[in-house]
Motif scaffolding. Sequence first.
Motif, PDB file in Angstrom:
ATOM      1  N   CYS A  22      40.994   7.699  38.151  1.00 21.00           N
ATOM      2  CA  CYS A  22      40.822   6.780  39.074  1.00 21.00           C
ATOM      3  C   CYS A  22      40.482   7.435  40.463  1.00 21.00           C
ATOM      4  CB  CYS A  22      42.038   5.990  39.429  1.00 21.00           C
ATOM      5  SG  CYS A  22      42.388   4.530  38.240  1.00 21.00           S
ATOM      6  N   ALA A  23      40.892   8.500  40.860  1.00 23.71           N
ATOM      7  CA  ALA A  23      40.617   9.319  41.985  1.00 23.71           C
ATOM      8  C   ALA A  23      38.977   9.986  41.945  1.00 23.71           C
ATOM      9  CB  ALA A  23      41.534  10.748  42.443  1.00 23.71           C
ATOM     10  N   SER A  24      38.654  10.458  40.804  1.00 25.63           N
ATOM     11  CA  SER A  24      37.342  10.843  40.684  1.00 25.63           C
ATOM     12  C   SER A  24      36.418   9.549  40.391  1.00 25.63           C
ATOM     13  CB  SER A  24      37.379  11.759  39.290  1.00 25.63           C
ATOM     14  OG  SER A  24      38.070  12.675  39.409  1.00 25.63           O
ATOM     15  N   GLU A  25      36.654   8.456  39.994  1.00 31.15           N
ATOM     16  CA  GLU A  25      35.966   7.218  39.954  1.00 31.15           C
ATOM     17  C   GLU A  25      35.677   6.775  41.349  1.00 31.15           C
ATOM     18  OE1 GLU A  25      33.257   4.813  38.234  1.00 31.15           O
ATOM     19  OE2 GLU A  25      34.092   6.554  37.358  1.00 31.15           O
ATOM     20  N   PHE A  26      36.780   6.444  42.098  1.00 36.05           N
ATOM     21  CA  PHE A  26      36.593   5.845  43.400  1.00 36.05           C
ATOM     22  C   PHE A  26      35.662   6.882  44.298  1.00 36.05           C
ATOM     23  CE2 PHE A  26      40.203   3.067  42.694  1.00 36.05           C
ATOM     24  CZ  PHE A  26      39.695   1.754  43.144  1.00 36.05           C
ATOM     25  N   ALA A  27      36.154   8.163  43.986  1.00 40.88           N
ATOM     26  CA  ALA A  27      35.313   9.160  45.142  1.00 40.88           C
ATOM     27  C   ALA A  27      33.989   9.302  44.744  1.00 40.88           C
ATOM     28  CB  ALA A  27      35.959  10.682  44.778  1.00 40.88           C
ATOM     29  N   SER A  28      33.451   9.265  43.474  1.00 45.07           N
ATOM     30  CA  SER A  28      32.088   9.154  42.907  1.00 45.07           C
ATOM     31  C   SER A  28      31.422   7.870  43.716  1.00 45.07           C
ATOM     32  CB  SER A  28      32.071   8.994  41.463  1.00 45.07           C
ATOM     33  OG  SER A  28      32.221   7.686  40.916  1.00 45.07           O
ATOM     34  N   VAL A  33      39.873   9.004  49.558  1.00 48.40           N
ATOM     35  CA  VAL A  33      41.145   9.046  48.795  1.00 48.40           C
ATOM     36  C   VAL A  33      42.212   9.868  49.081  1.00 48.40           C
ATOM     37  CG1 VAL A  33      41.841   9.250  46.065  1.00 48.40           C
ATOM     38  CG2 VAL A  33      39.348   8.921  46.822  1.00 48.40           C
ATOM     39  N   VAL A  34      43.320   9.142  49.267  1.00 49.01           N
ATOM     40  CA  VAL A  34      44.747   9.687  49.399  1.00 49.01           C
ATOM     41  C   VAL A  34      45.356   9.835  47.946  1.00 49.01           C
ATOM     42  CG1 VAL A  34      47.064   9.282  50.653  1.00 49.01           C
ATOM     43  CG2 VAL A  34      44.914   8.642  51.594  1.00 49.01           C
ATOM     44  N   LEU A  35      45.733  10.990  47.708  1.00 53.86           N
ATOM     45  CA  LEU A  35      46.287  11.546  46.475  1.00 53.86           C
ATOM     46  C   LEU A  35      47.682  11.707  46.705  1.00 53.86           C
ATOM     47  CD1 LEU A  35      43.440  14.324  45.771  1.00 53.86           C
ATOM     48  CD2 LEU A  35      43.361  11.975  44.652  1.00 53.86           C
ATOM     49  N   ALA A  36      48.465  10.905  45.707  1.00 57.16           N
ATOM     50  CA  ALA A  36      50.111  11.298  45.811  1.00 57.16           C
ATOM     51  C   ALA A  36      50.432  12.000  44.454  1.00 57.16           C
ATOM     52  CB  ALA A  36      50.655   9.713  46.258  1.00 57.16           C
ATOM     53  N   ALA A  37      51.484  12.579  44.319  1.00 61.86           N
ATOM     54  CA  ALA A  37      52.066  13.087  43.073  1.00 61.86           C
ATOM     55  C   ALA A  37      53.254  13.993  43.471  1.00 61.86           C
ATOM     56  CB  ALA A  37      51.051  13.942  42.298  1.00 61.86           C
ATOM     57  N   ARG A  38      53.948  14.421  42.899  1.00 63.55           N
ATOM     58  CA  ARG A  38      55.338  15.169  42.968  1.00 63.55           C
ATOM     59  C   ARG A  38      54.590  16.715  42.991  1.00 63.55           C
ATOM     60  NH1 ARG A  38      59.174  13.621  38.022  1.00 63.55           N
ATOM     61  NH2 ARG A  38      57.463  13.827  37.249  1.00 63.55           N
ATOM     62  N   ASN A  39      53.750  17.181  42.535  1.00 59.14           N
ATOM     63  CA  ASN A  39      53.204  18.428  42.433  1.00 59.14           C
ATOM     64  C   ASN A  39      52.170  18.505  43.448  1.00 59.14           C
ATOM     65  OD1 ASN A  39      55.183  19.451  40.528  1.00 59.14           O
ATOM     66  ND2 ASN A  39      53.882  18.792  39.002  1.00 59.14           N
ATOM     67  N   TYR A  40      52.282  19.396  44.616  1.00 58.16           N
ATOM     68  CA  TYR A  40      51.444  19.306  45.797  1.00 58.16           C
ATOM     69  C   TYR A  40      50.234  20.431  45.463  1.00 58.16           C
ATOM     70  CZ  TYR A  40      49.140  19.990  50.308  1.00 58.16           C
ATOM     71  OH  TYR A  40      48.322  20.030  51.321  1.00 58.16           O
ATOM     72  N   GLU A  41      50.635  21.392  44.824  1.00 62.14           N
ATOM     73  CA  GLU A  41      49.468  22.422  44.855  1.00 62.14           C
ATOM     74  C   GLU A  41      48.385  22.270  43.844  1.00 62.14           C
ATOM     75  OE1 GLU A  41      49.092  27.325  43.367  1.00 62.14           O
ATOM     76  OE2 GLU A  41      51.120  26.372  43.935  1.00 62.14           O
ATOM     77  N   PRO A  42      48.514  21.544  42.771  1.00 59.24           N
ATOM     78  CA  PRO A  42      47.324  21.133  41.776  1.00 59.24           C
ATOM     79  C   PRO A  42      46.631  19.973  42.618  1.00 59.24           C
ATOM     80  CG  PRO A  42      49.506  20.512  40.967  1.00 59.24           C
ATOM     81  CD  PRO A  42      49.756  21.497  41.927  1.00 59.24           C
ATOM     82  N   LEU A  43      47.612  19.142  43.276  1.00 54.29           N
ATOM     83  CA  LEU A  43      46.759  18.047  43.848  1.00 54.29           C
ATOM     84  C   LEU A  43      45.746  18.535  45.072  1.00 54.29           C
ATOM     85  CD1 LEU A  43      47.563  14.836  43.586  1.00 54.29           C
ATOM     86  CD2 LEU A  43      49.082  15.039  45.392  1.00 54.29           C
ATOM     87  N   SER A  44      46.697  19.452  45.813  1.00 52.75           N
ATOM     88  CA  SER A  44      45.538  19.797  46.853  1.00 52.75           C
ATOM     89  C   SER A  44      44.361  20.328  46.532  1.00 52.75           C
ATOM     90  CB  SER A  44      46.385  20.853  47.793  1.00 52.75           C
ATOM     91  OG  SER A  44      45.703  21.272  48.829  1.00 52.75           O
ATOM     92  N   GLU A 218      39.185   8.321  31.616  1.00 46.11           N
ATOM     93  CA  GLU A 218      38.052   8.134  32.150  1.00 46.11           C
ATOM     94  C   GLU A 218      37.502   6.513  31.985  1.00 46.11           C
ATOM     95  OE1 GLU A 218      38.977  12.381  32.383  1.00 46.11           O
ATOM     96  OE2 GLU A 218      38.575  10.743  30.556  1.00 46.11           O
ATOM     97  N   GLU A 219      37.748   6.131  30.817  1.00 45.99           N
ATOM     98  CA  GLU A 219      37.358   4.733  30.613  1.00 45.99           C
ATOM     99  C   GLU A 219      38.155   3.750  31.212  1.00 45.99           C
ATOM    100  OE1 GLU A 219      35.606   5.241  25.998  1.00 45.99           O
ATOM    101  OE2 GLU A 219      37.688   5.201  26.132  1.00 45.99           O
ATOM    102  N   VAL A 220      39.377   3.995  31.262  1.00 47.24           N
ATOM    103  CA  VAL A 220      40.462   3.132  31.868  1.00 47.24           C
ATOM    104  C   VAL A 220      39.853   3.238  33.245  1.00 47.24           C
ATOM    105  CG1 VAL A 220      42.820   2.947  32.616  1.00 47.24           C
ATOM    106  CG2 VAL A 220      42.278   3.522  30.130  1.00 47.24           C
ATOM    107  N   ALA A 221      39.627   4.378  34.000  1.00 54.96           N
ATOM    108  CA  ALA A 221      39.535   4.273  35.393  1.00 54.96           C
ATOM    109  C   ALA A 221      38.376   3.481  35.658  1.00 54.96           C
ATOM    110  CB  ALA A 221      39.764   5.828  35.768  1.00 54.96           C
ATOM    111  N   LYS A 222      37.256   3.434  34.871  1.00 54.31           N
ATOM    112  CA  LYS A 222      36.071   2.937  35.332  1.00 54.31           C
ATOM    113  C   LYS A 222      36.396   1.364  35.145  1.00 54.31           C
ATOM    114  CE  LYS A 222      31.175   2.302  34.194  1.00 54.31           C
ATOM    115  NZ  LYS A 222      31.202   0.995  34.402  1.00 54.31           N
TER     116      LYS A 222
END
Length: 272
Positions: A22-28, A33-44, A218-222
């Motif tokens: 979803c983040a990729s689709e909205f950004a495209s 986009v504000v990204l939230a998750a428990r693991n910061y390093e891969p998120l950043s 990706e299909e779900v996100a679209k």
Amino acid sequence: MKDFKNKTVVITGASSGIGYACASEFASRGANVVLAARNYEPLSKFGAELEQQYHIKTKSIQCDVSKEEDCKNLIEQALLEFSTIDVLINNAGISMRALFKDLDLTVLKTLMDVNFWGTIYCSKYAMSALLASKGSLVGVSSIAGYRGLPGRTGYSASKFAMNGFMESLRVENLKTGLHVMLACPGFTASNIRNTALDTSGKQQGETSMDEGKMMTAEEVAKQIVDGVLKRKRSLIMTSQGKLAVFMNKFFPSWVDIQVFKLFAKEKNPLIK
């Protein structure tokens, strides 16, 4: 097509699966986009990649949605960075795979804390901003929110609860301009089954189903992003899911049998 140019989208559970897609689709489509998750390093790292690829702005925030203070901080940081929130995607979620008779009850509590209360907390703190923008509040639910599934008592319960909350909220806001949408994918190829909790609350570490025959994230996100654009009421994304919801209204006993047969075919089935 820049459907969401300069709009601000907050996505929980954005480090993998449907949230990541979803983040990729909205950004495209031009959204910040504000990204939230428990693991910061891969998120950043993911946020930096989106900025470079789509020339938009991102904000990565470490957030455990089961914690109210984390959700409050997520929304506050999003507003500090962008001043507005146009879309909130409540996507963070976990699953389970265990029969209720064998289950440690803490597993049910964990699923409710993440899947249901995470949606409540984020929605509550974002509500004023969403009302001001006449934006979209989205809950990523499941067919399990319409139809109870064996071995997924806690997951189904949490998604039923989410569905009821979102439906109530939609009616409360029929005249405020807030768009409320439930998105219910069918079985989706993601890591949700690998991270599903077992009887004791540990991740099972492997999928019990054939991922190759499922919808891609990706299909779900679209479909979700298109649904937000068209301000849809709800999305049931597969023919199997639509049939299950429809038939469950009129022939629930028949659906009981079909669901049993389906889950009896799982790898190492819980029911036989």
